[in-house]
Every structure is written in C-alpha cells, then in structure tokens.
Design a protein around this motif. Structure first.
Motif, PDB file in Angstrom:
ATOM      1  N   MET A  36       0.846  -1.186   0.000  1.00 35.17           N
ATOM      2  CA  MET A  36       0.000   0.000   0.000  1.00 35.17           C
ATOM      3  C   MET A  36       0.890   1.248   0.000  1.00 35.17           C
ATOM      4  O   MET A  36       1.783   1.393   0.816  1.00 35.17           O
ATOM      5  CB  MET A  36      -0.908  -0.014   1.238  1.00 35.17           C
ATOM      6  N   ALA A  37       0.635   2.117  -0.930  1.00 30.14           N
ATOM      7  CA  ALA A  37       1.437   3.336  -1.055  1.00 30.14           C
ATOM      8  C   ALA A  37       1.149   4.293   0.096  1.00 30.14           C
ATOM      9  O   ALA A  37       0.018   4.444   0.535  1.00 30.14           O
ATOM     10  CB  ALA A  37       1.145   4.019  -2.377  1.00 30.14           C
ATOM     11  N   LYS A  38       2.216   4.914   0.554  1.00 32.47           N
ATOM     12  CA  LYS A  38       2.100   5.922   1.617  1.00 32.47           C
ATOM     13  C   LYS A  38       2.276   7.292   0.991  1.00 32.47           C
ATOM     14  O   LYS A  38       2.931   7.429  -0.033  1.00 32.47           O
ATOM     15  CB  LYS A  38       3.145   5.678   2.688  1.00 32.47           C
ATOM     16  N   GLU A  39       1.714   8.285   1.647  1.00 37.94           N
ATOM     17  CA  GLU A  39       1.811   9.643   1.109  1.00 37.94           C
ATOM     18  C   GLU A  39       2.552  10.538   2.083  1.00 37.94           C
ATOM     19  O   GLU A  39       2.185  10.638   3.250  1.00 37.94           O
ATOM     20  CB  GLU A  39       0.418  10.195   0.812  1.00 37.94           C
ATOM     21  N   LEU A  40       3.589  11.165   1.576  1.00 36.83           N
ATOM     22  CA  LEU A  40       4.328  12.154   2.337  1.00 36.83           C
ATOM     23  C   LEU A  40       3.592  13.482   2.279  1.00 36.83           C
ATOM     24  O   LEU A  40       3.649  14.286   3.200  1.00 36.83           O
ATOM     25  CB  LEU A  40       5.743  12.294   1.758  1.00 36.83           C
ATOM     26  N   LEU A  41       2.890  13.684   1.181  1.00 38.44           N
ATOM     27  CA  LEU A  41       2.217  14.955   0.920  1.00 38.44           C
ATOM     28  C   LEU A  41       0.866  14.659   0.291  1.00 38.44           C
ATOM     29  O   LEU A  41       0.771  13.851  -0.623  1.00 38.44           O
ATOM     30  CB  LEU A  41       3.097  15.769  -0.034  1.00 38.44           C
ATOM     31  N   LEU A  42      -0.172  15.308   0.798  1.00 40.58           N
ATOM     32  CA  LEU A  42      -1.526  15.133   0.275  1.00 40.58           C
ATOM     33  C   LEU A  42      -2.005  16.422  -0.372  1.00 40.58           C
ATOM     34  O   LEU A  42      -1.810  17.501   0.185  1.00 40.58           O
ATOM     35  CB  LEU A  42      -2.501  14.774   1.408  1.00 40.58           C
ATOM     36  N   TRP A  43      -2.652  16.290  -1.533  1.00 38.32           N
ATOM     37  CA  TRP A  43      -3.266  17.456  -2.158  1.00 38.32           C
ATOM     38  C   TRP A  43      -4.430  17.906  -1.295  1.00 38.32           C
ATOM     39  O   TRP A  43      -5.171  17.110  -0.745  1.00 38.32           O
ATOM     40  CB  TRP A  43      -3.775  17.109  -3.558  1.00 38.32           C
ATOM     41  N   SER A  44      -4.564  19.202  -1.182  1.00 41.17           N
ATOM     42  CA  SER A  44      -5.664  19.808  -0.453  1.00 41.17           C
ATOM     43  C   SER A  44      -6.188  20.975  -1.277  1.00 41.17           C
ATOM     44  O   SER A  44      -5.414  21.622  -1.988  1.00 41.17           O
ATOM     45  CB  SER A  44      -5.153  20.308   0.901  1.00 41.17           C
ATOM     46  N   GLN A  45      -7.465  21.264  -1.179  1.00 45.28           N
ATOM     47  CA  GLN A  45      -8.026  22.423  -1.873  1.00 45.28           C
ATOM     48  C   GLN A  45      -7.325  23.708  -1.442  1.00 45.28           C
ATOM     49  O   GLN A  45      -7.323  24.689  -2.169  1.00 45.28           O
ATOM     50  CB  GLN A  45      -9.526  22.532  -1.631  1.00 45.28           C
ATOM     51  N   ALA A  46      -6.734  23.694  -0.261  1.00 46.40           N
ATOM     52  CA  ALA A  46      -5.999  24.869   0.216  1.00 46.40           C
ATOM     53  C   ALA A  46      -4.843  25.205  -0.722  1.00 46.40           C
ATOM     54  O   ALA A  46      -4.391  26.351  -0.763  1.00 46.40           O
ATOM     55  CB  ALA A  46      -5.468  24.625   1.630  1.00 46.40           C
ATOM     56  N   TYR A  47      -4.379  24.216  -1.505  1.00 46.81           N
ATOM     57  CA  TYR A  47      -3.279  24.448  -2.447  1.00 46.81           C
ATOM     58  C   TYR A  47      -3.756  25.015  -3.782  1.00 46.81           C
ATOM     59  O   TYR A  47      -2.937  25.408  -4.612  1.00 46.81           O
ATOM     60  CB  TYR A  47      -2.506  23.154  -2.717  1.00 46.81           C
ATOM     61  N   SER A  48      -5.053  25.026  -4.019  1.00 45.33           N
ATOM     62  CA  SER A  48      -5.572  25.465  -5.309  1.00 45.33           C
ATOM     63  C   SER A  48      -5.272  26.941  -5.552  1.00 45.33           C
ATOM     64  O   SER A  48      -5.418  27.777  -4.661  1.00 45.33           O
ATOM     65  CB  SER A  48      -7.079  25.243  -5.386  1.00 45.33           C
ATOM     66  N   VAL A  49      -4.863  27.238  -6.793  1.00 41.32           N
ATOM     67  CA  VAL A  49      -4.640  28.627  -7.205  1.00 41.32           C
ATOM     68  C   VAL A  49      -5.712  29.062  -8.200  1.00 41.32           C
ATOM     69  O   VAL A  49      -5.543  30.044  -8.919  1.00 41.32           O
ATOM     70  CB  VAL A  49      -3.217  28.846  -7.777  1.00 41.32           C
ATOM     71  N   ASN A  50      -6.792  28.301  -8.243  1.00 42.69           N
ATOM     72  CA  ASN A  50      -7.939  28.602  -9.112  1.00 42.69           C
ATOM     73  C   ASN A  50      -7.580  28.622 -10.598  1.00 42.69           C
ATOM     74  O   ASN A  50      -8.112  29.413 -11.365  1.00 42.69           O
ATOM     75  CB  ASN A  50      -8.616  29.914  -8.706  1.00 42.69           C
ATOM     76  N   ASN A  51      -6.628  27.774 -10.973  1.00 39.00           N
ATOM     77  CA  ASN A  51      -6.249  27.611 -12.363  1.00 39.00           C
ATOM     78  C   ASN A  51      -6.057  26.108 -12.572  1.00 39.00           C
ATOM     79  O   ASN A  51      -5.164  25.505 -11.971  1.00 39.00           O
ATOM     80  CB  ASN A  51      -4.968  28.383 -12.665  1.00 39.00           C
ATOM     81  N   ASP A  52      -6.904  25.512 -13.404  1.00 42.42           N
ATOM     82  CA  ASP A  52      -6.893  24.051 -13.562  1.00 42.42           C
ATOM     83  C   ASP A  52      -5.541  23.507 -14.015  1.00 42.42           C
ATOM     84  O   ASP A  52      -5.089  22.473 -13.532  1.00 42.42           O
ATOM     85  CB  ASP A  52      -7.976  23.616 -14.549  1.00 42.42           C
TER      86      ASP A  52
END
Length: 131
Positions: free
Chosen positions: A1-17
């Motif tokens: 099972m893969a582990k994540e050091l870093l998770l994407w969060s909406q807090a990272y969004s810059v409102n550009n797809d």
C-alpha cells in the motif's frame, strides 16, 4: 500500500486548472520518491524519479512564467527568482549523489515537501486573480 508524504488539499488550489494539475503531479512524484525510498528500491529507480521531479519542476515553472508574461504579473521577477533558487538548491542535492551510492534521506524529501507546500501557499497564492 502506497504511503503519502504529501496530500493534495483544496488549500493548495490557485484557481487555475492547469497549474493545479501540475502541482498535483509534483505531489505525486514526491510521493512516488517517498515510496521508492521506503521500499529501498534500486538507486537507478530513485535517480530516475529525482530526474523526473527536476524536469517536471522546470516544465511547471515555465508554465507559470508564461502566464506571468501573458497577464503582466507585477511580482513575476521576484517569483521567478524563487524558482531559480529552488533549481539551484535541488541541483546541489543532485550533485551530492553523483559518483556516490545514491541514498535519499528524509532530509531530501522533507526539502521537497516543505518547498512545494510553502511555495504554493505563500507565493503562488499571490497570483490568484492575475492568471
């Protein structure tokens, strides 16, 4: 099972797809490196992922910098210097492995994780509304 050091969060969004997708890809590459490290994979596999991170970072920076030119972003020079600084620091990390047994430490991954999250949350957020 893969582990994540870093998770994407909406807090990272810059409102550009496009930029958000590139940030997600960088997070995926860092997580891939983390898992290869945990699994103690062969050093050539680790080096390949490091090269991918470097090349994708350059591609991502070029994308952002193109948006800066098109939109005449007023803080572009300062932001571009931060990109150059990252590349220089990352190059120093890469040099430290040349000719040696390629051992990736948590320090290296922590550098990548902290740089990316801090850069997105502090610097990239500044251009929301411009791009």
């Amino acid at each position: 099972m893969a582990k994540e050091l870093l998770l994407w969060s909406q807090a990272y969004s810059v409102n550009n797809d496009e930029i958000d997708a590139q940030h997600k890809k960088l997070i995926d590459l860092i997580n891939l490196l983390y898992n290869v490290y945990l699994d103690q994979k062969h050093e050539t596999e680790i080096k390949n992922i490091i090269d991918q991170i470097k090349q994708y970072s350059l591609y991502h920076f070029k994308t952002e910098e193109t948006f800066f030119k098109i939109k005449n972003y007023k803080n572009s020079a300062e932001h571009i210097k931060l990109h150059q600084s990252f590349i220089e620091e990352f190059e120093e990390i890469l040099k430290s492995y040349n000719g040696l047994n390629l051992v990736i430490t948590m320090k290296t991954m922590t550098f990548l994780q902290r740089w990316l999250t801090n850069h997105i949350l502090k610097e990239d957020k500044k251009y929301i509304g411009f791009i």
